[in-house]
Enzyme design. Structure first.
Site, mmCIF file in Angstrom:
data_model
loop_
_atom_site.group_PDB
_atom_site.id
_atom_site.type_symbol
_atom_site.label_atom_id
_atom_site.label_comp_id
_atom_site.label_asym_id
_atom_site.label_seq_id
_atom_site.Cartn_x
_atom_site.Cartn_y
_atom_site.Cartn_z
ATOM 1 N N ASN A 9 0.890 -1.158 0.000
ATOM 2 C CA ASN A 9 0.000 0.000 0.000
ATOM 3 C C ASN A 9 0.931 1.211 0.000
ATOM 4 O O ASN A 9 1.720 1.371 0.930
ATOM 5 C CB ASN A 9 -0.842 -0.094 1.286
ATOM 6 C CG ASN A 9 -1.527 1.197 1.648
ATOM 7 O OD1 ASN A 9 -1.699 2.076 0.817
ATOM 8 N ND2 ASN A 9 -1.936 1.283 2.914
ATOM 9 N N LYS A 11 0.062 4.227 0.272
ATOM 10 C CA LYS A 11 -0.523 5.294 1.110
ATOM 11 C C LYS A 11 -0.496 6.626 0.348
ATOM 12 O O LYS A 11 -0.672 6.637 -0.862
ATOM 13 C CB LYS A 11 0.212 5.377 2.459
ATOM 14 C CG LYS A 11 0.260 4.021 3.160
ATOM 15 C CD LYS A 11 0.661 4.090 4.600
ATOM 16 C CE LYS A 11 0.676 2.666 5.168
ATOM 17 N NZ LYS A 11 0.949 2.607 6.595
ATOM 18 N N HIS A 97 -8.765 -0.055 5.541
ATOM 19 C CA HIS A 97 -7.400 0.044 6.073
ATOM 20 C C HIS A 97 -7.443 0.750 7.431
ATOM 21 O O HIS A 97 -8.282 1.636 7.659
ATOM 22 C CB HIS A 97 -6.496 0.813 5.102
ATOM 23 C CG HIS A 97 -5.061 0.825 5.547
ATOM 24 N ND1 HIS A 97 -4.573 1.795 6.397
ATOM 25 C CD2 HIS A 97 -4.044 -0.034 5.305
ATOM 26 C CE1 HIS A 97 -3.287 1.528 6.641
ATOM 27 N NE2 HIS A 97 -2.947 0.423 5.991
ATOM 28 N N GLU A 99 -5.876 3.115 8.663
ATOM 29 C CA GLU A 99 -5.901 4.580 8.635
ATOM 30 C C GLU A 99 -7.278 5.110 8.221
ATOM 31 O O GLU A 99 -7.685 6.192 8.644
ATOM 32 C CB GLU A 99 -4.769 5.094 7.723
ATOM 33 C CG GLU A 99 -3.409 4.862 8.392
ATOM 34 C CD GLU A 99 -2.255 4.584 7.444
ATOM 35 O OE1 GLU A 99 -2.355 4.916 6.247
ATOM 36 O OE2 GLU A 99 -1.241 4.008 7.901
ATOM 37 N N GLU A 169 -3.887 -6.469 10.064
ATOM 38 C CA GLU A 169 -2.912 -5.420 10.335
ATOM 39 C C GLU A 169 -3.222 -4.807 11.701
ATOM 40 O O GLU A 169 -4.053 -3.890 11.800
ATOM 41 C CB GLU A 169 -2.989 -4.326 9.262
ATOM 42 C CG GLU A 169 -2.676 -4.825 7.864
ATOM 43 C CD GLU A 169 -2.252 -3.666 6.958
ATOM 44 O OE1 GLU A 169 -1.077 -3.598 6.628
ATOM 45 O OE2 GLU A 169 -3.100 -2.835 6.627
ATOM 46 N N GLY A 175 3.174 1.416 10.630
ATOM 47 C CA GLY A 175 3.774 2.722 10.377
ATOM 48 C C GLY A 175 4.908 3.084 11.328
ATOM 49 O O GLY A 175 5.351 2.273 12.153
ATOM 50 N N SER A 215 4.646 -3.185 9.913
ATOM 51 C CA SER A 215 6.101 -3.196 10.133
ATOM 52 C C SER A 215 6.782 -4.468 9.649
ATOM 53 O O SER A 215 7.754 -4.933 10.262
ATOM 54 C CB SER A 215 6.432 -2.939 11.614
ATOM 55 O OG SER A 215 6.021 -1.644 11.994
HETATM 56 P P1 13P Z 1 4.141 -0.458 7.437
HETATM 57 O O1 13P Z 1 4.710 -1.699 6.807
HETATM 58 O O2 13P Z 1 4.870 0.790 7.002
HETATM 59 O O3 13P Z 1 4.017 -0.585 8.918
HETATM 60 O O4 13P Z 1 2.652 -0.264 6.854
HETATM 61 C C1 13P Z 1 1.786 -1.360 6.792
HETATM 62 C C2 13P Z 1 0.529 -0.966 6.144
HETATM 63 O O5 13P Z 1 -0.195 -0.103 6.595
HETATM 64 C C3 13P Z 1 0.159 -1.651 4.901
HETATM 65 O O6 13P Z 1 -1.153 -1.361 4.568
#
Ligand code: 13P
Length: 261
Positions: A9, A11, A97, A99, A169, A175, A215
């Protein structure tokens, strides 16, 4: 060997030029890996999708949208319709997601409407779920995941099962500042997810791929991918350079093969 799923992703990072360059590089670096063995998908920002869909070899890299409205058209300022995504010719849509849920306050009921709409419009639909740090503190992960699945997938017809993917997740793992889940913890939660999917859809539920995200990095990818209930890795930061993502995929794949996954 069971098929493995690798995706990223992007983002709200990368402009159009950077996204196209990234996608082409990733496709070329990974072209020798059979797509019978891996499924590779990237979810870039909306503004890049039209050009991305026309410039990238989709037999190598599947393309998805980060969100979608549950209506085809109407008074929904700022939203993107499934018809608009169909027009671009995308492969998948990501729904719920972390977020979207936690920054933009989307609810399980909204994710459910989007999931059904995505499936009805023929997209592979990636539903993201995960518990917060507070919920984990009380070991509520299984209950939270179960709730998110039962509401998020409510009313989904069994005939659409082949197009559902799930990403686990955990909110606390995602993040900058996120703590990656241990392989044991992730495996336990994936087991709960698979159990719930079987309850909801019977044997067909066992076919739904469940990916781990949060992560993922070169230091934990191997340990995660060899877990029996983890079908793939959904990566953020560690995938945003094509050469690093290519290395991570190869490392995970080699380890999985060595372990007879
Ligand atoms: P990170 O791997 O940067 O923690 O992000 C994971 C994520 O949100 C994938 O959708």
């Amino acid at each position: 060997m069971k098929k493995m799923y690798f995706g990223s992703n992007l983002k709200m990072y990368k402009n159009i030029e950077d996204t196209i360059r990234y996608l082409k590089e990733l496709a070329s670096l990974t072209a020798d890996i059979s797509r019978e063995e891996i499924e590779l998908f990237i979810i870039p920002s909306y503004t890049t999708l039209d050009r991305a869909a026309r410039s990238v070899d989709r037999s190598l890299v599947k393309l998805g949208a980060q969100n979608m409205c549950w209506e085809e058209q109407g008074q929904f300022t700022g939203e993107i319709s499934p018809l608009m995504l169909q027009e671009i010719g995308l492969d998948l849509v990501m729904i719920g997601h972390s977020e979207r849920r936690h920054v933009f306050r989307e609810t399980d009921e909204e994710e459910n409407k989007k999931v059904k709409c995505g499936l009805e419009h023929g997209f592979t639909t990636l539903l993201c779920i995960g518990e917060t740090a507070e919920e984990k503190k009380y070991d509520l992960g299984p209950e939270v995941l179960r709730t998110q699945l039962k509401i998020g997938l409510e009313g989904v017809d069994v005939s659409h099962i082949g197009k559902i993917w799930v990403a686990y997740e955990p909110v606390w793992s995602i993040g900058v500042g996120g703590i990656p889940a241990t392989a044991d913890y992730a495996e336990r939660m994936h087991g709960e997810i698979k159990k719930c999917l079987s309850e909801l859809f019977g044997d067909a539920g066992k076919e739904i791929p469940v990916l781990y995200g949060g992560s993922v990095n070169p230091g934990n990818a191997e340990e995660l991918i060899i877990q029996p209930s983890i079908d793939g890795l959904f990566v953020g930061r560690s995938a945003w350079q094509a050469d690093r993502f290519n290395e991570l995929i190869r490392m995970a794949k080699t380890k999985a093969e060595a372990e007879g996954r």
